[in-house]
Scaffold this active site. Structure first.
Site, PDB file in Angstrom:
ATOM      1  N   ASP A  63       0.831  -1.213   0.000  1.00 29.52           N
ATOM      2  CA  ASP A  63       0.000   0.000   0.000  1.00 29.52           C
ATOM      3  C   ASP A  63       0.859   1.254   0.000  1.00 29.52           C
ATOM      4  O   ASP A  63       1.804   1.371   0.802  1.00 29.52           O
ATOM      5  CB  ASP A  63      -0.900   0.036   1.237  1.00 29.52           C
TER       6      ASP A  63
ATOM      7  N   HIS B  59       2.979   9.928 -24.616  1.00 29.94           N
ATOM      8  CA  HIS B  59       3.585  10.813 -23.632  1.00 29.94           C
ATOM      9  C   HIS B  59       4.138   9.978 -22.485  1.00 29.94           C
ATOM     10  O   HIS B  59       3.821   8.790 -22.353  1.00 29.94           O
ATOM     11  CB  HIS B  59       2.552  11.812 -23.092  1.00 29.94           C
TER      12      HIS B  59
ATOM     13  N   ASP C 173      -2.509   3.935 -25.916  1.00 24.02           N
ATOM     14  CA  ASP C 173      -3.162   5.147 -25.430  1.00 24.02           C
ATOM     15  C   ASP C 173      -2.934   6.326 -26.371  1.00 24.02           C
ATOM     16  O   ASP C 173      -1.855   6.477 -26.944  1.00 24.02           O
ATOM     17  CB  ASP C 173      -2.610   5.465 -24.033  1.00 24.02           C
TER      18      ASP C 173
ATOM     19  N   GLU D  74      -6.407   3.419 -29.109  1.00 24.96           N
ATOM     20  CA  GLU D  74      -7.444   4.275 -28.526  1.00 24.96           C
ATOM     21  C   GLU D  74      -7.705   5.435 -29.491  1.00 24.96           C
ATOM     22  O   GLU D  74      -6.961   6.405 -29.531  1.00 24.96           O
ATOM     23  CB  GLU D  74      -7.024   4.825 -27.159  1.00 24.96           C
TER      24      GLU D  74
ATOM     25  N   HIS E  89     -12.908   3.560 -17.773  1.00 23.69           N
ATOM     26  CA  HIS E  89     -12.370   4.504 -16.786  1.00 23.69           C
ATOM     27  C   HIS E  89     -12.475   5.949 -17.253  1.00 23.69           C
ATOM     28  O   HIS E  89     -12.288   6.869 -16.451  1.00 23.69           O
ATOM     29  CB  HIS E  89     -10.912   4.160 -16.498  1.00 23.69           C
ATOM     30  N   ASP E  90     -12.734   6.156 -18.548  1.00 20.23           N
ATOM     31  CA  ASP E  90     -12.822   7.506 -19.105  1.00 20.23           C
ATOM     32  C   ASP E  90     -14.255   8.013 -19.238  1.00 20.23           C
ATOM     33  O   ASP E  90     -14.463   9.141 -19.694  1.00 20.23           O
ATOM     34  CB  ASP E  90     -12.174   7.540 -20.502  1.00 20.23           C
TER      35      ASP E  90
ATOM     36  N   ARG F  81     -14.356   5.115 -10.937  1.00 19.97           N
ATOM     37  CA  ARG F  81     -13.186   4.313 -10.567  1.00 19.97           C
ATOM     38  C   ARG F  81     -13.276   3.870  -9.111  1.00 19.97           C
ATOM     39  O   ARG F  81     -12.277   3.823  -8.389  1.00 19.97           O
ATOM     40  CB  ARG F  81     -11.904   5.107 -10.826  1.00 19.97           C
TER      41      ARG F  81
END
Length: 598
Positions: free
Chosen positions: A152, A245, A327, A356, A422-423, A471
């Site tokens: 964690d 990126h 991505d 994507e 998730h988008d 999320r």
């Protein structure tokens, strides 16, 4: 009169393409309802007299403006020239050649015809066969399951707490390993992971080290263990590659920050102005969007290219990885993706390359770059009908048909069909919390060609608006899961996997006058035929389906409707937001069935 302005064909793209090493698909567009029949006249350009044929083209799709026709040709010598004969109901005939329209067939058969010069095997776009059978599951690693609390990150919250864009909850690779049985029981045979590599954020799209798993998730060895465990269960694995990126802690970018124009990595990025700075929210260097912590990589630079190609090859080879989800793929140059494909396919010819891209992606889907893209146009059509309810069943069918006509068939067969991610806002939330409405959208997704993808938690009733609420942590307490919804997903996935007709290309929509929100469609192949009725309205309705050639031999394979089957008529009483899935008896040939619905 044939409306010539609406008639369209050209060589290549989705109009004339090699479907496989022996078959060419040829398509034509005409004004809707304007042409009664089309003949494709084709032959060998070097010996037309001996090798020629004429075949009726099938109208395989229609939208609000056009009819789309298709014929499959198997040229004996791998080449074919052709023209079209268009017939109107009133008797007019028009002949369409590459050089124009004529009122008589051509006399000189080597001049002015459409020409498919040669069916070269290397030119055939061949996505991996396994994708046609895949049911994907998307995992956002930080929120799926916690298996090793010792990993964690500092300040991690208790599992299931209120999420924020910056919170951590401790999801990790061991957590995924601990819950693989859930995926198997659901019927999943492919997983797409959001980024797993070292980064500072909870979403990990700001990569700081492409060669190491983020310590929050585990180790490279743990990832290899996970991939092997997936493969042992028949589950393929895709990783998320962020090559447009990097993150602001990526060592070459740190060097640029420290050394400015003198950095040996200065040309790894798109620097617009020195020194690096952010003014009024706009960085002086190119980034993803305007996000300062995500500087855009210069994939035109040979060193950057070599580095990223090595990353792609390494994980494919090291893990036996089944592919990459790429991505922001549309912002990377085409030349890079062509090289990337060549290198990845050398390492694993069966790897699935998924870009994507949220818009028309034909430029990336010609066999030299991606196998498929995330099919957001499909997503939006489905959501506009079922979730947002902005369009009626007629418009929905027309929009699906437009998309089918826009891509080669093998592209549609390998498309990545998602309803949320998730988008985006979660599907249940988009449906206003209406579980029955959500189920209708999922039924269409799971009975359409292409590879469906389920976002983690949808199957047990997770909801959520945009990030961070889409999320949320996965709910693993059975008492807090929607077990009825889970059973629905399991049944539909099992039905899809058991029935090739629900995954293939045979599709026909039936229009129902007076019931604009009732979607009725057939799915069929050479052996089987299914009839699906989806009532996208809160009001109940009753539908009579008349079938000739079947003598009423249908069976209910998954409905919440009341169904009565007589000699040649099926009475279907659909509740509000109800559905019926019927399968024809396998004893009857598909082509013998004619259906009318009222």
């Amino acid at each position: 009169m044939i409306i010539l302005e609406a008639v369209y064909h050209r060589i290549g793209l989705n109009w004339s393409y090699a479907y496989n090493e022996s078959t060419v698909h040829i398509r034509l567009r005409t004004k809707r309802g304007n042409v009664a029949q089309v003949q494709l006249v084709c032959g060998d350009k070097y010996n037309w007299d001996k090798y020629n044929e004429s075949m009726a083209m099938e109208q395989f799709a229609a939208d609000g403006l056009f009819d789309y026709w298709q014929a499959a040709v198997s040229p004996r010598f791998q080449r074919v020239v052709y023209y079209f004969a268009l017939y109107e109901e009133a008797g007019e005939t028009v002949y369409f050649l590459e050089k124009g329209f004529f009122d008589a067939p051509p006399k000189i058969l080597y001049e002015g015809l459409f020409d498919f010069p040669y069916l070269n095997p290397k030119d055939v776009h061949t996505p991996p066969e396994w994708v046609k059978e895949a049911v994907f599951y998307q995992i956002f690693p930080e929120r799926f399951a916690k298996g090793d609390p010792s990993l964690d990150p500092e300040g991690a919250l208790e599992w299931g707490g209120e999420p924020s864009p910056t919170h951590f909850f401790g999801g990790d690779l061991q957590g995924v390993l601990d819950h693989l049985d859930h995926l198997v029981e659901l019927g999943i045979n492919a997983v797409y992971f959001n980024p797993l590599f070292a980064a500072t954020t909870n979403h990990k799209y700001d990569t700081s080290d492409y060669m190491f798993v983020d310590p929050q998730f585990g180790t490279n060895e743990k990832l290899k263990e996970l991939v092997n465990a997936c493969h042992a269960r028949g589950i393929r694995v895709l990783l998320d590659g962020v090559f447009n990126h990097c993150g602001h802690l990526f060592p070459p970018f740190l060097d640029v920050q420290q050394n400015g124009p003198a950095s040996r990595y200065a040309n790894w990025f798109h620097i617009k102005e020195w020194p690096l700075k952010v003014e009024n929210g706009t960085p002086s260097y190119a980034t993803f969007g305007f996000e300062p912590i995500m500087p855009k990589l210069n994939t035109g630079n040979e060193e950057v290219k070599a580095y990223l190609l090595e990353v792609g090859r390494y994980w494919i080879s090291e893990l036996g990885l089944d592919g990459w989800r790429l991505d922001v793929a549309n912002e990377v140059d085409h030349a890079f993706w062509r090289e990337f494909r060549r290198e990845i396919k050398k390492a694993n010819p069966d790897a699935y390359l998924l870009g994507e891209i949220m818009h028309d992606a034909m430029l990336w889907l010609q066999g030299d770059q991606f196998d498929a893209v995330m099919n957001y146009p499909f997503t939006n059509i489905v959501l506009d009908f079922f979730a947002r309810r902005h369009i009626d069943a007629t418009r929905f069918a027309q929009s699906i048909n437009t998309q089918l006509a826009s891509f080669p068939q093998q592209v549609t067969e390998a498309a990545f069909n998602l309803l949320d991610s998730h988008d985006t806002v979660r599907l249940l939330t988009l449906c206003g919390g209406n579980k029955r409405l959500m189920q209708l959208a999922v039924i269409f997704q799971l009975t359409f060609q292409g590879a469906p993808c389920i976002y983690y938690g949808d199957e047990i009733g997770l909801d959520g608006e945009h990030d961070p609420y889409n999320r949320k942590c996965m709910e693993w307490d059975p008492a807090k899961q929607d077990r009825e919804l889970l059973a629905f997903f399991r049944h539909l996935i099992a039905l899809r996997k058991a029935q090739p007709a629900l995954r293939g290309s045979g599709l026909r929509f039936l229009t129902i006058p007076g019931l604009p929100q009732l979607l009725v469609y057939e799915r069929y192949d050479e052996r089987d035929r299914f009839l699906l009725l989806l009532n996208n309205d809160e009001s109940a309705c009753t539908v009579a389906v008349r079938s000739s050639g079947l003598n009423g031999l249908w069976q209910d394979v998954g409905s919440d409707a009341a169904i009565g089957i007589a000699e040649s008529t099926i009475e279907v009483a659909l509740p509000g937001f109800g559905y019926a899935i019927l399968q024809a008896s396998p004893d009857h040939l598909t082509k013998a069935i004619q259906l009318t619905v009222s």
